[in-house]
Design a protein around this motif. Structure first.
Motif, PDB file in Angstrom:
ATOM      1  N   SER A  81     -11.538  -9.888   2.351  1.00  0.00           N
ATOM      2  CA  SER A  81     -11.565  -8.895   3.559  1.00  0.00           C
ATOM      3  C   SER A  81     -12.995  -9.143   4.082  1.00  0.00           C
ATOM      4  N   HIS A  82     -13.920  -9.456   3.216  1.00  0.00           N
ATOM      5  CA  HIS A  82     -15.428  -9.497   3.449  1.00  0.00           C
ATOM      6  C   HIS A  82     -15.419 -10.933   4.413  1.00  0.00           C
ATOM      7  N   LEU A  83     -14.578 -11.896   4.206  1.00  0.00           N
ATOM      8  CA  LEU A  83     -15.024 -13.010   5.173  1.00  0.00           C
ATOM      9  C   LEU A  83     -14.087 -12.812   6.677  1.00  0.00           C
ATOM     10  N   VAL A 112     -14.698 -15.853  12.555  1.00  0.00           N
ATOM     11  CA  VAL A 112     -13.306 -15.818  11.916  1.00  0.00           C
ATOM     12  C   VAL A 112     -12.624 -14.988  12.849  1.00  0.00           C
ATOM     13  N   LEU A 113     -11.538 -15.530  13.371  1.00  0.00           N
ATOM     14  CA  LEU A 113     -10.381 -14.986  14.180  1.00  0.00           C
ATOM     15  C   LEU A 113      -9.260 -14.245  13.305  1.00  0.00           C
ATOM     16  N   THR A 114      -8.804 -12.942  13.471  1.00  0.00           N
ATOM     17  CA  THR A 114      -7.981 -12.458  12.538  1.00  0.00           C
ATOM     18  C   THR A 114      -6.731 -11.863  13.257  1.00  0.00           C
ATOM     19  N   TYR A 115      -5.526 -12.080  12.887  1.00  0.00           N
ATOM     20  CA  TYR A 115      -4.328 -11.815  13.614  1.00  0.00           C
ATOM     21  C   TYR A 115      -3.521 -10.934  12.434  1.00  0.00           C
ATOM     22  N   THR A 116      -3.272  -9.631  12.686  1.00  0.00           N
ATOM     23  CA  THR A 116      -2.426  -8.967  11.556  1.00  0.00           C
ATOM     24  C   THR A 116      -1.289  -8.162  12.027  1.00  0.00           C
ATOM     25  N   SER A 117      -0.017  -8.404  11.277  1.00  0.00           N
ATOM     26  CA  SER A 117       1.164  -7.858  11.732  1.00  0.00           C
ATOM     27  C   SER A 117       1.262  -6.279  11.556  1.00  0.00           C
ATOM     28  N   GLU A 118       1.911  -5.651  11.746  1.00  0.00           N
ATOM     29  CA  GLU A 118       2.260  -4.069  11.489  1.00  0.00           C
ATOM     30  C   GLU A 118       2.777  -4.274  10.289  1.00  0.00           C
ATOM     31  N   PRO A 119       2.555  -3.061   9.231  1.00  0.00           N
ATOM     32  CA  PRO A 119       3.004  -2.972   7.972  1.00  0.00           C
ATOM     33  C   PRO A 119       4.634  -3.333   7.963  1.00  0.00           C
ATOM     34  N   LEU A 120       5.038  -4.031   7.205  1.00  0.00           N
ATOM     35  CA  LEU A 120       6.507  -4.231   6.967  1.00  0.00           C
ATOM     36  C   LEU A 120       7.292  -3.242   6.716  1.00  0.00           C
ATOM     37  N   GLY A 121       8.431  -3.147   7.519  1.00  0.00           N
ATOM     38  CA  GLY A 121       9.384  -2.248   7.221  1.00  0.00           C
ATOM     39  C   GLY A 121      10.269  -2.348   5.853  1.00  0.00           C
ATOM     40  N   GLU A 122      10.403  -3.769   5.512  1.00  0.00           N
ATOM     41  CA  GLU A 122      11.047  -4.029   4.395  1.00  0.00           C
ATOM     42  C   GLU A 122      10.584  -5.203   3.730  1.00  0.00           C
ATOM     43  N   ASP A 123      10.738  -5.555   2.443  1.00  0.00           N
ATOM     44  CA  ASP A 123      10.055  -6.737   1.759  1.00  0.00           C
ATOM     45  C   ASP A 123      10.580  -7.769   2.505  1.00  0.00           C
ATOM     46  N   PRO A 140      -2.409  -1.758   2.243  1.00  0.00           N
ATOM     47  CA  PRO A 140      -2.812  -0.425   2.989  1.00  0.00           C
ATOM     48  C   PRO A 140      -4.062   0.011   2.910  1.00  0.00           C
ATOM     49  N   ASP A 141      -4.691  -0.121   1.772  1.00  0.00           N
ATOM     50  CA  ASP A 141      -6.208   0.222   1.552  1.00  0.00           C
ATOM     51  C   ASP A 141      -7.084  -0.738   2.196  1.00  0.00           C
ATOM     52  N   GLY A 142      -6.775  -1.616   2.629  1.00  0.00           N
ATOM     53  CA  GLY A 142      -7.677  -2.626   3.121  1.00  0.00           C
ATOM     54  C   GLY A 142      -8.029  -3.966   2.581  1.00  0.00           C
ATOM     55  N   ARG A 143      -7.241  -4.107   1.323  1.00  0.00           N
ATOM     56  CA  ARG A 143      -7.785  -5.185   0.387  1.00  0.00           C
ATOM     57  C   ARG A 143      -6.802  -6.492   1.125  1.00  0.00           C
ATOM     58  N   VAL A 144      -7.481  -7.667   1.170  1.00  0.00           N
ATOM     59  CA  VAL A 144      -6.974  -8.680   1.769  1.00  0.00           C
ATOM     60  C   VAL A 144      -6.653  -9.834   0.637  1.00  0.00           C
ATOM     61  N   TYR A 145      -5.630 -10.399   0.411  1.00  0.00           N
ATOM     62  CA  TYR A 145      -5.421 -11.575  -0.812  1.00  0.00           C
ATOM     63  C   TYR A 145      -4.810 -12.773  -0.097  1.00  0.00           C
ATOM     64  N   ARG A 200       6.983 -12.806  -2.256  1.00  0.00           N
ATOM     65  CA  ARG A 200       7.499 -11.711  -1.452  1.00  0.00           C
ATOM     66  C   ARG A 200       6.505 -10.873  -1.077  1.00  0.00           C
ATOM     67  N   ILE A 201       6.499 -10.616   0.258  1.00  0.00           N
ATOM     68  CA  ILE A 201       5.279  -9.789   0.766  1.00  0.00           C
ATOM     69  C   ILE A 201       6.075  -8.258   0.811  1.00  0.00           C
ATOM     70  N   ALA A 202       5.287  -7.480  -0.013  1.00  0.00           N
ATOM     71  CA  ALA A 202       5.896  -6.094  -0.382  1.00  0.00           C
ATOM     72  C   ALA A 202       5.885  -5.145   1.010  1.00  0.00           C
ATOM     73  N   LYS A 203       7.098  -4.395   1.038  1.00  0.00           N
ATOM     74  CA  LYS A 203       7.266  -3.334   2.130  1.00  0.00           C
ATOM     75  C   LYS A 203       6.060  -2.390   2.208  1.00  0.00           C
ATOM     76  N   GLY A 204       5.453  -2.448   3.297  1.00  0.00           N
ATOM     77  CA  GLY A 204       4.231  -1.549   3.658  1.00  0.00           C
ATOM     78  C   GLY A 204       2.802  -2.332   3.753  1.00  0.00           C
ATOM     79  N   ASN A 205       2.903  -3.503   3.288  1.00  0.00           N
ATOM     80  CA  ASN A 205       1.836  -4.444   3.279  1.00  0.00           C
ATOM     81  C   ASN A 205       2.000  -5.091   4.777  1.00  0.00           C
ATOM     82  N   ALA A 206       0.903  -5.963   5.117  1.00  0.00           N
ATOM     83  CA  ALA A 206       1.027  -6.471   6.352  1.00  0.00           C
ATOM     84  C   ALA A 206       0.773  -8.177   6.168  1.00  0.00           C
ATOM     85  N   LEU A 207       1.117  -8.872   7.142  1.00  0.00           N
ATOM     86  CA  LEU A 207       0.392 -10.298   7.229  1.00  0.00           C
ATOM     87  C   LEU A 207      -0.573 -10.404   7.796  1.00  0.00           C
TER      88      LEU A 207
END
Length: 558
Positions: A399-401, A407-418, A449-454, A480-487
């Motif tokens: 997240s610090h990068l 750096v351009l960032t493009y983020t999805s909405e939190p996923l409604g399902e896995d 959801p807490d802002g961590r980015v991996y 698998r990207i977990a429900k509630g997380n974002a891309l």
């Protein structure tokens, strides 16, 4: 498990009279046994135990294990030249090993990295005794799979490896001063002066690799791809999601699977180049992520060298570790699902605010034609962090990068399902540049959801068209990207020192060319007719049922 005799050292001579030395591990039992051969340049006592069980473990399963120093390394005679002698020397060694006392005349090979390459080289002339190989983490096409990625020089991994080999050369020649200088350099990567290799190892392959920045005849001569077209052997291919040479592993597997009449199996774990453990970078993928390779190789060799019915031929040939669920999944072939597009949209502030750039799977039509401007300053290039090309490799919190203004960032909405991904990932970018040459780095991450980015996977490309559509091929993945997380997709114009920086007019190859580096301004199109987008290999529910949840026996029981 059989008892083992004390290690023996034996020598052979190549067809041109060069002596090659090997350690031999034998079962303490009557009868004849197949031979397992590894040819390597790092000192045969190591025997690749950084990732494999010790040769005594393999010998205890009823094999004669031969670990050989290649020409010019360890105690073997001759001059070491990268890959130059491995086809003929490999053929000679296979024939010699097949005729060792106690051998049943059947030879298999194993090993990773250079030891994987020596397997492919030994197979080129098709010695009759070589019945199977297990190449791990290799470069099938040395240009695209090893030295360069997307036309960009893989600076950090190439430089680190070149220094390692040059340091060993200095040690073997008794040149203490050069050894100490190179050893110190190896502990202080990334180097601010890569010219140290020119000064201390002027004959290193590194200089030729830099000089041949296009896929020319030089690479054709060295690459296994151009010599293996007539070879048809059962192969067990091994790779890692964060290995810098995964492109080569998959390249070879796909080629062989398409044309071979013999079984081709593939295993890819959540590993970097080494070690092959449960943790890579900052993430622990659990007990099942630890390497099942040794047990799987024994089953493989039992099948093809001992003629035992191990059940391998009735199992799905592709076994992939799915990150996120942290289990092994099996496939009938490497997944080629239909890609799902996520389109980039922006308010024009994606370099400044995390909420400006978005990833949208189903954009409203018509989509407004917007753009983001990305400015690359060579004084402070975006640093590499993990992935497959950085050192150390793996997964890290970034997240610090992503907060950097370059750096351009493009983020999805939190996923409604896995969301399950399996296969190749790509990004199509429509952009313009104010310099004749520029680079693009793309990183796909999972946002919590807490802002961590991996980081999950990434790719890089060297561009020579100032106004073009650019496709960035990211490293293949299974996750698998977990429900509630974002891309999140992060774009930048550098990933240094994983890749050599672009001056705006080509690759910066030395400190002398640093003053020529220009500030590069890129304009990335979002929306409109030329809408940049991310292509994800989404596994549908139907595919998921086909995949199943049972990994191959040894992976599941690991």
């Amino acid at each position: 498990m059989l008892k083992i005799l004390p290690k023996q050292t034996a020598s052979m001579h190549t067809r041109d009279g060069v002596r090659l030395d090997a350690d031999i591990y034998r079962p303490d039992a009557d009868g004849e046994f197949p031979v397992l051969l590894m040819r390597q340049p790092y000192g045969r006592a190591i025997a690749s135990t950084v990732v494999y069980a010790h040769p005594t473990w393999y010998a205890a399963h009823g094999y004669i294990v031969v670990i050989q120093d290649v020409r010019g390394r360890g105690t073997s005679e001759g001059e070491f030249q990268l890959f130059a002698h491995e086809i003929l020397d490999g053929e000679d060694t296979v024939n010699w090993a097949a005729n060792l006392p106690g051998s049943n005349g059947k030879v298999g090979m194993y090993g990773f990295s250079y030891q994987g390459m020596t397997q492919l080289c030994a197979a080129v002339n098709q010695p009759s005794a070589l019945l199977t190989i297990c190449p791990a983490m290799i470069g099938y096409d040395l240009y695209t799979d090893w030295a360069y990625e997307g036309g960009a020089f893989c600076l950090q991994t190439n430089l680190a490896w070149a220094i390692q080999l040059a340091t060993e050369t200095a040690r073997l020649r008794g040149n203490k001063t050069v050894y100490q200088a190179l050893f110190a350099a190896s502990r202080n990567l990334p180097l601010t002066n890569p010219e140290i290799l020119q000064q201390l190892a002027p004959h290193s392959f590194y200089h030729e690799w830099l000089a041949h920045s296009q896929p020319d005849e030089y690479w054709e001569k060295l690459s296994p791809k151009h010599h293996l077209q007539a070879v048809d052997l059962p192969m067990f291919h091994i790779g890692g999601w964060f290995d810098t040479y995964l492109r080569g592993t998959l390249h070879l597997y796909k080629d062989m699977a398409a044309r071979s009449t013999k079984p081709q199996h593939l295993l890819v774990g959540a590993w970097a180049h080494l070690p092959w453990g449960r943790k890579v970078g900052e993430i622990d993928f659990g007990a099942k992520a630890a390497s099942p390779v040794d047990k799987m190789q024994i089953r493989w060799f039992d099948q093809f060298l001992k003629g035992e019915n191990t059940g391998l031929l009735h199992e799905s040939p592709v076994c992939l570790f799915e990150m996120g669920t942290n289990i092994w999944r099996t496939f009938p072939k490497f997944p080629t699902p239909i890609h799902k597009s996520y389109f980039l949209s922006t308010t024009g502030l994606a370099s400044i605010r995390e909420d400006s750039g978005t990833l949208t799977p189903n954009p409203q039509s018509p989509v407004p034609n917007t753009f983001d401007v990305l400015v690359h300053d060579p004084w402070r290039p975006v640093p590499a962090l993990g992935g497959h090309a950085g050192i150390p490799a793996g997964v890290f919190e970034r997240s610090h990068l992503d907060c950097r203004s370059d750096v351009l960032t493009y983020t999805s909405e939190p996923l409604g399902e896995d969301l399950h991904l399996a296969g190749d990932v790509a990004v199509e970018i429509y952009c313009t540049a104010d310099q004749p040459s520029y680079d693009l780095s793309a990183v796909l991450s999972e946002v919590h959801p807490d802002g961590r980015v991996y980081n999950l996977t990434q790719g890089y490309v060297h561009c020579r068209d100032v106004n073009a559509s650019t496709k960035i091929q990211l490293q293949a993945t299974c996750a698998r990207i977990a429900k509630g997380n974002a891309l999140r997709l992060s774009l930048s114009a550098a990933c240094f020192p994983a890749y050599a920086m672009n001056s705006g007019n080509g690759t910066i190859t030395s400190s002398d060319s640093l003053p020529e580096a220009q500030i590069i301004t890129l304009t990335v199109n979002c929306g409109g007719q030329f809408n940049s987008h991310l292509l994800l290999p989404v596994v549908s529910e139907g595919d998921e049922r086909d995949v199943g949840t049972r990994g191959r026996k040894d992976a599941e029981n690991n």
